[in-house]
Scaffold this motif. Structure first.
Motif, PDB file in Angstrom:
ATOM      1  N   GLY A  55       0.857  -1.263   0.159  1.00  0.00           N
ATOM      2  CA  GLY A  55       0.001  -0.145   0.268  1.00  0.00           C
ATOM      3  C   GLY A  55       0.806   1.196   0.101  1.00  0.00           C
ATOM      4  N   GLN A  56       2.058   1.094   0.024  1.00  0.00           N
ATOM      5  CA  GLN A  56       3.107   2.314   0.185  1.00  0.00           C
ATOM      6  C   GLN A  56       3.186   3.014  -1.289  1.00  0.00           C
ATOM      7  OE1 GLN A  56       2.724   3.758   2.901  1.00  0.00           O
ATOM      8  NE2 GLN A  56       4.986   4.180   3.047  1.00  0.00           N
ATOM      9  N   TYR A  57       2.962   2.186  -2.293  1.00  0.00           N
ATOM     10  CA  TYR A  57       3.242   2.681  -3.625  1.00  0.00           C
ATOM     11  C   TYR A  57       2.069   2.936  -4.741  1.00  0.00           C
ATOM     12  CZ  TYR A  57       8.155   1.039  -3.343  1.00  0.00           C
ATOM     13  OH  TYR A  57       9.361   0.757  -3.208  1.00  0.00           O
ATOM     14  N   VAL A  58       2.141   3.756  -5.237  1.00  0.00           N
ATOM     15  CA  VAL A  58       1.168   4.056  -6.558  1.00  0.00           C
ATOM     16  C   VAL A  58       1.647   3.321  -7.546  1.00  0.00           C
ATOM     17  CG1 VAL A  58      -0.198   5.617  -7.860  1.00  0.00           C
ATOM     18  CG2 VAL A  58       0.438   6.210  -5.306  1.00  0.00           C
ATOM     19  N   PHE A  59       0.933   2.232  -8.215  1.00  0.00           N
ATOM     20  CA  PHE A  59       1.146   1.708  -9.452  1.00  0.00           C
ATOM     21  C   PHE A  59       0.204   1.602 -10.308  1.00  0.00           C
ATOM     22  CE2 PHE A  59      -0.133  -1.474  -6.600  1.00  0.00           C
ATOM     23  CZ  PHE A  59      -1.109  -2.300  -7.171  1.00  0.00           C
ATOM     24  N   ASP A  60       0.117   1.333 -11.663  1.00  0.00           N
ATOM     25  CA  ASP A  60      -1.009   1.029 -12.395  1.00  0.00           C
ATOM     26  C   ASP A  60      -0.680  -0.138 -13.183  1.00  0.00           C
ATOM     27  OD1 ASP A  60       1.283   1.822 -14.275  1.00  0.00           O
ATOM     28  OD2 ASP A  60       0.479   3.726 -14.677  1.00  0.00           O
TER      29      ASP A  60
ATOM     30  N   PRO B 106       6.283   2.611 -10.789  1.00  0.00           N
ATOM     31  CA  PRO B 106       5.554   3.218  -9.783  1.00  0.00           C
ATOM     32  C   PRO B 106       6.375   3.679  -8.764  1.00  0.00           C
ATOM     33  CG  PRO B 106       5.655   0.544  -9.999  1.00  0.00           C
ATOM     34  CD  PRO B 106       6.617   1.367 -10.849  1.00  0.00           C
ATOM     35  N   PHE B 107       5.689   4.526  -7.869  1.00  0.00           N
ATOM     36  CA  PHE B 107       6.584   5.517  -6.782  1.00  0.00           C
ATOM     37  C   PHE B 107       6.116   5.183  -5.616  1.00  0.00           C
ATOM     38  CE2 PHE B 107       3.321   8.182  -9.181  1.00  0.00           C
ATOM     39  CZ  PHE B 107       2.646   8.465  -7.970  1.00  0.00           C
TER      40      PHE B 107
END
Lengths: 867, 130
Positions: A55-60, B106-107
């Motif tokens: 949940g720490q990352y934003v990924f797509d 991703p970041f």
């Protein structure tokens, strides 16, 4: 040059397969090393994907597409390398990999993948990936089945696959789709069309195999006595009981006798096309065609008392209470709300006191073993409370465990059976609006006033908020006593903690990594987790309540209910995002290891059900080919191997594949350690040969008993100071591959240590031992903890340890190899000495201190950070 | 207390805006999210933003094009690019065209928070000079 010529002729002449197509020794190691490299790279990618689940990352989506494409490519390359050295014995791997990759692409495209096309499944045989195949009702129960303190009645489910077979057998797909298409545009015709469809379904014939499987599964629920058997048959549609409840719209049937199971199945699936259900679909803009329903069959629980529990009161969520509705007999009377029942408000805090109760006059109930019509409650019972305070407390305790897992207020149907045992009949998210998203100014102001115990002291491994009393786990005993709902605190994340994780409300460790073992388990159970805090076990007082904010990386003193409720009621869950669900599903097809036993009958390409299995298979098979050479050291010595002379009584054969040994060494002569030129071998040897490494603690007296099953020679070779076994090291200037058989364990080290960090790797594998599996596993846990803290990526199960490091400078590799050398000596007999789980910590500290990874003088060590 | 700064998040994958919005709001910003560049550009007719967080590769006007529009319309603003296709080329071009930072997908949420925090200081400085 003479040496070069020697190497060349060596490479040309030595073949490991006398009868098989010839693979030169050099090629063998080049390909073996490439296999390890490919496996390393794949496991890195898998760890990277798992990390994203925290949940720490934003990924797509693109990230997921790229990741699975890269994994497929790397695994295919490893399969090619294996086939090269095995003489194409494993061609089947290609089609296995292709199939796995195809399934991943289907998952990514949102297509339903039902493993093996199962049409009927016992609840416990459901797998993590099958949510869409079995519907939410069955899937939620399956997930609850694995939670502590929960008891779900024996059940089975007819999958969506079974539903489609039913439609196909009766040619109903097109007819139903056409009829449904009609009613979308004509509101007035819904009743007529609904009747038509339901009639079509009720008049259909159940395919033979489906009929057979339903009856077989139903018999399995009542193995002795199927005549008096009674079932409940419930809808478990794909969309139902998830974000949308469909509450009360689909039919359920209770007290169904064995002979009516098949007709009840038809009635339940027909219920999907009831006018109410069709209108609900229109309202919620759900698709009209290709609707599908799984059906759940449960053992009928003959409840004395039953009802519903809401983990928060939807009318006043801030009240911190659970709501229970209860009546005598079956729970339907409570669900349907057509008769007076008792209402209890129970505190959400231990000891779960009843805050208020409304005891109504209960004139009617549904009899647990009777008909569908209500029966009268005897006059003397009517006004008595249906639940005692401690029964209410136990319902709430279990309900909160379920809520903690789903991270959502829950609506749970329960029953107390004739033994007084609490049974969970179904559970779904409570329909409660989740309001704002960010923290309100009031909440922020409140948090500012709280005492902060830890802030930004570690790494978040799983996001979320959890609260409870601090409980430190330091040994087996404290682990066994771990109280449900406590905050689990531990020095480092050793695998045995896994047992307590499902019951924890949050996890904090002093040492550890978000890609480590324990973090994986924490993610599986969705427990807020902060690792590598350095000092949490010193700072946090056992028994004191704390609130762990694993969103902002803060631990507060006390229980901050507003923050907990913010998460429960306001915050959108990152886990419920489509991308997270897809990533979770992808990983379930990639990272679990199911192919564990190399001796097992399924240890072949077809037995591989995940990419991790494929990697393990390739790994073990290639290792087997390599070790076959070490079986015949005399051959090796004859064909170019040299014996190493050393102070350690190691029978070690060195094979030079180019630049590994001083040119002055001669065939048949001993090689002195100074004559080793191989850089990685020099580093490893420096560690192995350093004077203080061999653990010299006396062997405990009970060791004799332990070893009673072994022969005298075996005992001598384990307990004595000799290092028995045949050991081979293959050396290049920058390359090392060593297989060691020391005592009863097996070690492999494979390393490349050159000028280009991106090419450098270390692979370390350790398995076995002379003691029982418990002690061997303790030693494995110790190795995992040490290696992980040195900076390796580790995996392990039982007594097997695998550690990898990639992308490191030659100096770093040198240091790693030196430490591994020392570690090999250090742990040699430790399994014997590791009598209980405290010894993991004892020896961990001792090794770390002795190797200046932590200063020996600092009792409050902090693990070597890998950044 | 200083005025809240405003942030415009533009990414055609909805998960990006959905996850950043509560995080940036928690950090004290006013946040609007968009999933296509056309509607974000349209919004620029009505108002300005202090900080833009935009995807690079999108249908229609891409991140580079949007960057230019944003800079033109809101002169004190800073633009942070996020991209799943971080090549040296695209990073260089972003900087040449005036992006403040480029972050590869991703970041980690903290990465964005830190980048936004730095951009905030620049915006404040520019605002006080203008």
């Amino acid at each position: 040059m003479k040496l070069a010529g020697q190497i060349l002729s060596f490479i040309r002449n030595v073949s490991i397969f006398r009868k098989e197509p010839k693979v030169s020794f050099h090629d063998l190691f080049v390909h073996f090393h490439q296999i390890l490299e490919g496996n390393n790279a794949t496991m890195e990618m898998v760890a990277d994907m798992e990390d994203k689940l925290g949940g720490q990352y934003v990924f797509d989506r693109k990230y997921m597409e790229d990741s699975i494409a890269n994994i497929e490519k790397a695994v295919l390359q490893s399969a090619y390398n294996l086939n090269f050295i095995s003489g194409n014995k494993d061609l089947e791997l290609y089609s296995v990999i292709e199939k796995l990759a195809r399934q991943l692409k289907q998952e990514l495209a949102g297509e339903l993948v039902i493993p093996g096309g199962r049409i009927v499944l016992a609840l416990e045989d459901i797998e993590e990936t099958m949510d869409e195949a079995v519907g939410n009702k069955a899937y939620n129960l399956f997930r609850i089945l694995n939670l502590p303190n929960t008891n779900v009645p024996p059940s089975f489910v007819v999958t969506i696959g079974g539903f489609h077979r039913y439609l196909a057998m009766n040619n109903l797909h097109d007819q139903i789709n056409a009829l449904m298409g009609e009613c979308k545009n004509k509101e007035s015709s819904i009743e007529v069309i609904s009747n038509k469809i339901r009639l079509l379904i009720l008049n259909g014939e159940i395919p033979t195999r489906l009929r057979h499987e339903i009856l077989k599964a139903a018999e399995a629920i009542y193995p002795r006595n199927s005549e008096s058997a009674c079932y409940s048959v419930r809808s478990s549609a794909v969309e139902e009981d998830g974000a949308l409840s469909f509450a009360g719209l689909h039919d359920s049937f209770l007290n169904v006798p064995f002979r009516e199971l098949l007709s009840s199945y038809k009635k339940v699936i027909a219920g999907m096309y009831s006018p109410g259900s069709i209108r609900y679909r229109i309202e919620k803009k759900l698709p009209f065609t290709d609707m599908a329903m799984a059906v759940l069959f449960q053992q009928m629980v003959e409840s004395r008392v039953a009802g519903v529990a809401y983990t928060v009161d939807p009318n006043s969520p801030q009240n911190q209470s659970c709501m229970i509705g209860a009546n005598f007999g079956l729970g339907t009377s409570v669900v349907e709300g057509n008769t007076e029942v008792d209402m209890f408000h129970v505190s959400r805090r231990r000891p779960y006191e009843v805050l208020d109760s409304r005891i109504n006059e209960k004139k009617w109930m549904l009899s647990p073993n009777g008909t569908d019509s209500p029966v009268e409650v005897s006059p003397e019972m009517r006004n008595k409370p249906s639940l005692l305070p401690d029964q209410a407390a136990s319902i709430v305790e279990t309900a909160l465990i379920i809520e903690r897992f789903f991270k959502h207020p829950m609506d749970i149907e329960w029953g107390l059976d004739d033994q007084g045992q609490l049974r969970i009949l179904q559970a779904r998210p409570l329909g409660i609006s989740r309001g704002g998203q960010s923290r309100s100014p009031e909440l922020k102001a409140l948090l500012k006033k709280q005492k902060v115990l830890l802030k930004d002291q570690g790494v978040i491994a799983y996001r979320g908020i959890g609260s409870g009393p601090v409980y430190i786990v330091h040994d087996e005993e404290s682990l066994n006593k771990f109280p449900s709902g406590a905050v689990l605190l531990a020095r480092f994340g050793i695998p045995i903690l896994s047992r307590a994780i499902p019951r924890a409300s949050a996890i904090i460790t002093d040492v550890g990594s978000p890609t480590g073992h324990m973090a994986t388990v924490a993610r599986e159970f969705q427990i807020p987790t902060i690792v590598d805090t350095g000092s949490a076990t010193r700072v946090l007082e056992p028994g004191c309540d704390v609130t762990v904010d694993a969103e902002k990386n803060i631990v507060y003193e006390g229980r901050i209910t507003d923050l907990l409720f913010h998460q429960l009621l306001e915050r959108p869950l990152f886990e419920s995002r489509y991308e997270f669900q897809i990533l979770r599903r992808l990983l379930r097809r990639i990272s679990p290891l199911t192919l564990i036993d190399p001796e097992g009958a399924n240890f072949n390409p077809r037995g591989c059900t995940t990419f991790h299995d494929v990697i393990r298979y390739i790994h073990e098979t290639s290792l087997g080919i390599l070790l076959a050479i070490a079986e015949k050291p005399s051959d090796l010595a004859g064909s170019g191997g040299r014996r190493l002379k050393s102070s350690l009584p190691l029978n070690m054969i060195l094979i030079d594949i180019g630049g590994g040994l001083d040119a002055s060494t001669q065939k048949g002569k001993w090689v002195m350690p100074e004559q080793i030129l191989s850089r990685p071998m020099k580093a490893l040897w420096a560690g192995m040969d350093s004077p203080d490494v061999w653990n010299t603690d006396p062997i405990p007296p009970d060791f004799k008993g332990l070893m009673s099953g072994l022969t005298r020679t075996q005992i001598e070779s384990v307990a004595g100071q000799t290092l028995a076994g045949l050991n081979v090291a293959v050396l290049g200037a920058d390359y090392l591959n060593m297989t060691l058989r020391v005592g009863y364990h097996f070690t492999v080290v494979d390393a490349l240590m050159g000028p280009r960090p991106e090419k450098n790797t270390i692979f370390f594998r350790f398995v076995g031992g002379a003691t029982d599996i418990t002690r061997r596993s303790r030693r494995a846990a110790l190795l995992l903890a040490i290696l992980e803290n040195i900076g390796f990526k580790v995996e392990g199960s039982g007594d097997l340890v695998i550690a990898r490091a990639v992308n490191s400078s030659a100096d770093q590799i040198k240091h790693y190899l030196y430490l591994i050398g020392r570690l090999i000596g250090f742990v040699r007999q430790l399994d014997i000495l590791m009598k209980d789980d405290t010894s993991v910590e004892l020896y961990f500290n001792r090794f770390m201190a002795a190797n200046s990874i932590i200063p020996a003088s600092d009792p409050n060590f902090r693990g070597a950070r890998k950044k | 207390m200083k005025d809240k700064l405003s942030i415009c998040v533009l990414d055609d994958e909805p998960i990006v805006g959905d996850r950043l919005k509560p995080e940036l709001e928690d950090a004290g910003y006013e946040v609007e999210i968009f999933v296509d560049s056309a509607s974000a550009i349209k919004r620029l007719d009505d108002r300005c933003f202090d900080i833009f967080v935009t995807d690079l590769k999108m249908e229609g006007v891409d991140g580079m094009g949007f960057l230019e529009k944003a800079k033109e319309r809101c002169e004190n603003s800073e633009v942070i690019m996020i991209t799943g296709y971080a090549t040296l080329e695209s990073v260089r071009e972003s900087f040449v065209r005036g992006a403040y930072d480029v972050i590869a997908k991703p970041f980690r949420i903290e990465e964005i928070r830190e980048a936004v925090n730095k951009a905030k200081k620049r915006v404040r400085k520019k605002k006080s000079h203008s």
